[in-house]
Write a protein that holds these residues in place. Sequence first.
Motif, mmCIF file in Angstrom:
data_model
loop_
_atom_site.group_PDB
_atom_site.id
_atom_site.type_symbol
_atom_site.label_atom_id
_atom_site.label_comp_id
_atom_site.label_asym_id
_atom_site.label_seq_id
_atom_site.Cartn_x
_atom_site.Cartn_y
_atom_site.Cartn_z
ATOM 1 N N UNK A 6 0.808 -1.360 0.227
ATOM 2 C CA UNK A 6 -0.136 -0.476 -0.533
ATOM 3 C C UNK A 6 0.991 1.240 0.002
ATOM 4 N N UNK A 7 1.470 1.525 0.781
ATOM 5 C CA UNK A 7 2.394 2.466 1.373
ATOM 6 C C UNK A 7 3.836 2.416 -0.304
ATOM 7 N N UNK A 8 4.052 1.769 -1.279
ATOM 8 C CA UNK A 8 4.596 1.203 -2.583
ATOM 9 C C UNK A 8 3.202 2.481 -3.345
ATOM 10 N N UNK A 9 2.299 1.632 -3.191
ATOM 11 C CA UNK A 9 1.478 2.537 -4.479
ATOM 12 C C UNK A 9 1.053 3.860 -4.326
ATOM 13 N N UNK A 10 1.334 4.766 -3.274
ATOM 14 C CA UNK A 10 0.961 5.726 -2.373
ATOM 15 C C UNK A 10 1.874 6.694 -2.907
ATOM 16 N N UNK A 11 3.597 5.896 -3.099
ATOM 17 C CA UNK A 11 4.362 6.644 -3.246
ATOM 18 C C UNK A 11 4.964 6.453 -4.801
ATOM 19 N N UNK A 12 4.197 5.753 -5.310
ATOM 20 C CA UNK A 12 4.165 5.524 -6.912
ATOM 21 C C UNK A 12 3.227 6.801 -8.067
ATOM 22 N N UNK A 13 2.021 6.330 -6.733
ATOM 23 C CA UNK A 13 0.855 7.514 -7.750
ATOM 24 C C UNK A 13 2.114 8.810 -7.064
ATOM 25 N N UNK A 14 2.264 9.453 -6.115
ATOM 26 C CA UNK A 14 2.609 10.424 -5.805
ATOM 27 C C UNK A 14 4.133 10.939 -6.737
ATOM 28 N N UNK A 15 4.734 10.139 -6.813
ATOM 29 C CA UNK A 15 6.031 10.622 -8.043
ATOM 30 C C UNK A 15 5.516 10.487 -9.218
ATOM 31 N N UNK A 16 4.658 9.703 -9.792
ATOM 32 C CA UNK A 16 3.956 9.830 -10.684
ATOM 33 C C UNK A 16 3.836 11.428 -11.106
ATOM 34 N N UNK A 17 3.091 12.049 -10.031
ATOM 35 C CA UNK A 17 2.059 13.037 -9.903
ATOM 36 C C UNK A 17 3.451 14.507 -9.920
ATOM 37 N N UNK A 18 4.208 14.147 -9.235
ATOM 38 C CA UNK A 18 5.127 15.565 -8.506
ATOM 39 C C UNK A 18 6.530 15.291 -9.989
ATOM 40 N N UNK A 19 6.284 14.508 -10.568
ATOM 41 C CA UNK A 19 8.020 14.538 -11.526
ATOM 42 C C UNK A 19 7.524 15.620 -12.908
ATOM 43 N N UNK A 20 6.024 14.500 -13.276
ATOM 44 C CA UNK A 20 5.277 15.078 -14.603
ATOM 45 C C UNK A 20 4.901 16.965 -13.864
#
Length: 396
Positions: A6-20
Amino acid sequence: MAASAVGDQLFTVVLSWVAVGLLGTAAGYLSALQAAATLATALLAGHWADRIEHRRLMVAADLVRAAALLGLVATWMARGDPTVASLIGCVLVLAAGQALFRPALQAILPALVADTALLPATNALLDTTERIARLLGPGLVGVASAVLPLVHFVTLDAATFVVSAAAVLAILRLRPAATAPVHRASMLTGVLHGFTAVRRHPLLGFMLGVTCVINGAWYAAFFLGLPLMIEQAGVTGPGGAGLAAYGLVISGYGSTNLLATLVVGSRGIARRPAWMIFGGNLFLGTGIVALGLSGLLLPAAWMLPCFIASAALGAIGGPMHDVTMATLRQTVLARADMAAAVRAFMVMNQVGTLVALLAAPVVFDATGVPQAVMLCGAAILCVSAAGFLRHGHAVD
């Protein structure tokens, strides 16, 4: 594992959004760097990793990743925004940790299952942790993004790695680890070990060659193309946030991912694994093509529900492919070859991701984002068709 996933998915979504937000279409280069780090670790560290008892290696990988995430949190809070350098450092450590953790997990699994017939259900049980995470993690982002600062989604991810490490340590206390064997093979032999073992089996050898196409196209579509389509069209979710819309789409993906895992895991060992594997690719490719068509043809007001439906359709194929592939490896390969074989597939997955994401910014800018997403789906459909033609008749 469920907490960590669950934590990985939180970070993956946030990372994708912040990086874009920071890099635009060049965000693909950050994901490409992540793929390169996973690739390098899987190739070069496997020779060393096989000398360490697998559960202890899993604990170390979890704790190092937690420390990297907390370092990112500290930088983010001190400056008010994440820096590109801090994102890069964190991504490198997370990728290396995953490249060590996952093969170790797969290597210990067959020894825990007395009856081979239970392997599909066991693989599905463990896969369910990731499917639940894809359902809950992005949904939590969508719901909580209005009240919780983005930086603390990263904090939560760090905490879940600590929980995962504590769980594995508790298991070690209950069932102490045997002394790990010392391997004397050369570095080159260690690198090639998994590839050699996998290529002896026709279907596994074919999948080793094409998995780079499947994984690269999937990653480019969902973690670069989808957020770009949402941002460019101004699609919003609860609270009027584009990130919330992205989280809801990935959560829709997770819902059918979970249901399909339960169904596939209950069916036992597939008599025709090729049909399950390439049928799964057919679902995935069709869903990604529908995702691109929705972004290309529909008005913004209709995009979110159609994005969710398309992602949910494509997600059905994931467990059909993943559970069947894991079971096939565990039943046709020697136990001593298992971790090396998983690393070989990780290498090819990351080669595909690396190539796709290095090419994605140029392709997305040249063709348009929805069109590029459709090309990703078409590539997976071509792999599915080739697989059916070459291996659809086989009974394994």
